[in-house]
Design an enzyme around this catalytic site. Structure first.
Site, PDB file in Angstrom:
ATOM      1  N   LEU A 212      -5.680 -19.397  45.187  1.00  0.00           N
ATOM      2  CA  LEU A 212      -6.858 -20.159  44.804  1.00  0.00           C
ATOM      3  C   LEU A 212      -8.036 -19.197  44.810  1.00  0.00           C
ATOM      4  O   LEU A 212      -8.077 -18.258  45.620  1.00  0.00           O
ATOM      5  CB  LEU A 212      -7.137 -21.298  45.800  1.00  0.00           C
ATOM      6  CG  LEU A 212      -6.132 -22.454  45.872  1.00  0.00           C
ATOM      7  CD1 LEU A 212      -6.550 -23.436  46.964  1.00  0.00           C
ATOM      8  CD2 LEU A 212      -6.016 -23.168  44.534  1.00  0.00           C
ATOM      9  N   ASP A 213      -9.001 -19.407  43.911  1.00  0.00           N
ATOM     10  CA  ASP A 213     -10.207 -18.585  43.917  1.00  0.00           C
ATOM     11  C   ASP A 213     -10.885 -18.681  45.283  1.00  0.00           C
ATOM     12  O   ASP A 213     -10.753 -19.687  45.993  1.00  0.00           O
ATOM     13  CB  ASP A 213     -11.191 -19.062  42.849  1.00  0.00           C
ATOM     14  CG  ASP A 213     -10.698 -18.803  41.441  1.00  0.00           C
ATOM     15  OD1 ASP A 213      -9.743 -18.018  41.286  1.00  0.00           O
ATOM     16  OD2 ASP A 213     -11.264 -19.385  40.508  1.00  0.00           O
ATOM     17  N   LYS A 214     -11.648 -17.661  45.608  1.00  0.00           N
ATOM     18  CA  LYS A 214     -12.335 -17.620  46.899  1.00  0.00           C
ATOM     19  C   LYS A 214     -13.150 -18.882  47.157  1.00  0.00           C
ATOM     20  O   LYS A 214     -13.112 -19.443  48.256  1.00  0.00           O
ATOM     21  CB  LYS A 214     -13.239 -16.385  46.963  1.00  0.00           C
ATOM     22  CG  LYS A 214     -14.044 -16.273  48.248  1.00  0.00           C
ATOM     23  CD  LYS A 214     -14.913 -15.020  48.248  1.00  0.00           C
ATOM     24  CE  LYS A 214     -15.747 -14.938  49.520  1.00  0.00           C
ATOM     25  NZ  LYS A 214     -16.591 -13.718  49.545  1.00  0.00           N
TER      26      LYS A 214
END
Length: 356
Positions: free
Chosen positions: A145-147
């Site tokens: 998942l993106d940050k």
């Protein structure tokens, strides 16, 4: 020869090639050394000669000759991960929302990177040491998942489970459902975005853009859960492909950037009136087949900023659950449109602030 060592193949390594076993378990031994041992008969599997490409099975015994200093793999040593503190171990355990013999699902908070990078030393991958089993085996990442994206993230307990889950993700049999708050309101209650994505030149691969000629296929289904006048909408998003930043790039491309996504939506992605400037994208639900049979089906609770924004915009979380339980109709295609249309239909006051 008395210094030769014998290793028993574990269940985790069942079915892999012998040379891959060395890369996993004896990384200091080079492939050339393994090949030479095999040619000269020094490398044995259950007492028999074996080739580096032969597959091995759990319970078999690998006889490894003694390693001379000059046979060790040359090159810079890999940096070791900093040890996880007791506080960090307790933190990562607090993120677990599902656990079984094959994997764990974590509710990743926004702001925590999934993996490290040049300037990222605090990330979930390092913290997974805090979830290691009694034998010291740590879980393995199978997707990211993106940050700044929160929500359900699956990690595998074993290499075999990781391979199974990875195949499910790449084969699109896993179902991922996201919730997002976006600027403005789409023209229809649901739709399909089919817009190829490629790395945007000049960004070092840090940003994606629509590229019909050279981009990779990218498809996203969306469905309207609720709206706050013409100001904002609450959407259910389902990525049918797994491109980098797909949901963020796609929503910006159709003129409705995700609230808080300055990278893709620019200044227009931030709302006034006390709405958080954090990214409002949450991996709400993950449904995936399990290696042991049955399915893992997990729903991740919302982070505080997302829940507060729902409340401030007058949205009821029960409506999201109701929409999730209803069947989708055939999606209408949604087109990418120029940035100037991003806020179409939203009135502005003289001071430039949007009003409902």
């Amino acid at each position: 020869m008395a210094d030769a060592r014998t290793f028993t193949v574990s269940d985790d390594d069942d079915g892999i090639r012998l040379d891959r076993w060395f890369r996993r378990n004896q990384p200091e031994i080079s492939f050339n050394t393994v090949s030479r041992w095999a040619r000269t008969g020094q490398l044995r599997l259950d007492g028999k000669r074996v080739a580096p490409g032969e597959r091995i099975a759990a319970g078999q015994e690998i006889r490894v000759p003694p390693v001379e200093p000059e046979q060790a793999r040359r090159g810079p040593a890999k940096p070791r991960r900093a040890a996880v503190t007791q506080e960090e171990a307790e933190f990562v355990r607090s993120l677990v929302i599902h656990e079984d013999a094959h994997g764990l699902v974590l509710n990743k908070p926004p702001g925590l990177a999934t993996q490290g990078g040049t300037k990222t030393t605090n990330h979930l991958d390092r913290l997974l040491d805090g979830l290691a089993d009694e034998a010291g085996n740590r879980p393995k990442l199978v997707h990211r998942l993106d940050k700044d994206t929160s929500g359900a993230l699956l990690v595998a307990r074993t290499a075999r489970a990781a391979a199974f889950f990875s195949k499910a993700f790449s084969g699109r049999t896993a179902r991922k459902v996201y919730w997002a708050l976006v600027v403005g309101v789409p023209d229809s209650p649901e739709g399909l975005i089919d817009a190829p994505l490629a790395k945007q030149p000049g960004t070092g691969g840090e940003k994606m853009h629509i590229d019909a000629e050279h981009g990779q296929t990218a498809r996203t289904r969306w469905r309207l859960i609720d709206r706050a006048g013409n100001r904002a909408a609450w959407l259910e998003l389902q990525p049918l492909t797994g491109r980098t930043h797909q949901l963020r790039a796609h929503m910006a491309a159709i003129g409705h950037p995700i609230i808080g996504d300055g990278k893709y939506g620019g200044p227009d992605s931030f709302l006034t009136g006390g709405i958080s400037r954090k990214l409002h994208l949450h991996a709400r639900r993950l449904k995936i087949d399990s290696p042991g049979g049955g399915q893992i089906d997990v729903t991740a609770g919302l982070p505080d900023h997302f829940a507060q924004s729902l409340d401030m915009l007058g949205f009821d979380i029960a409506e999201g659950e109701r929409i999730a339980a209803t069947r989708r109709g055939p999606p209408a295609p949604a087109r990418a449109r120029p940035r100037r249309e991003t806020r179409r239909g939203e009135r502005r006051s003289r001071g430039g602030k949007p009003r409902r």
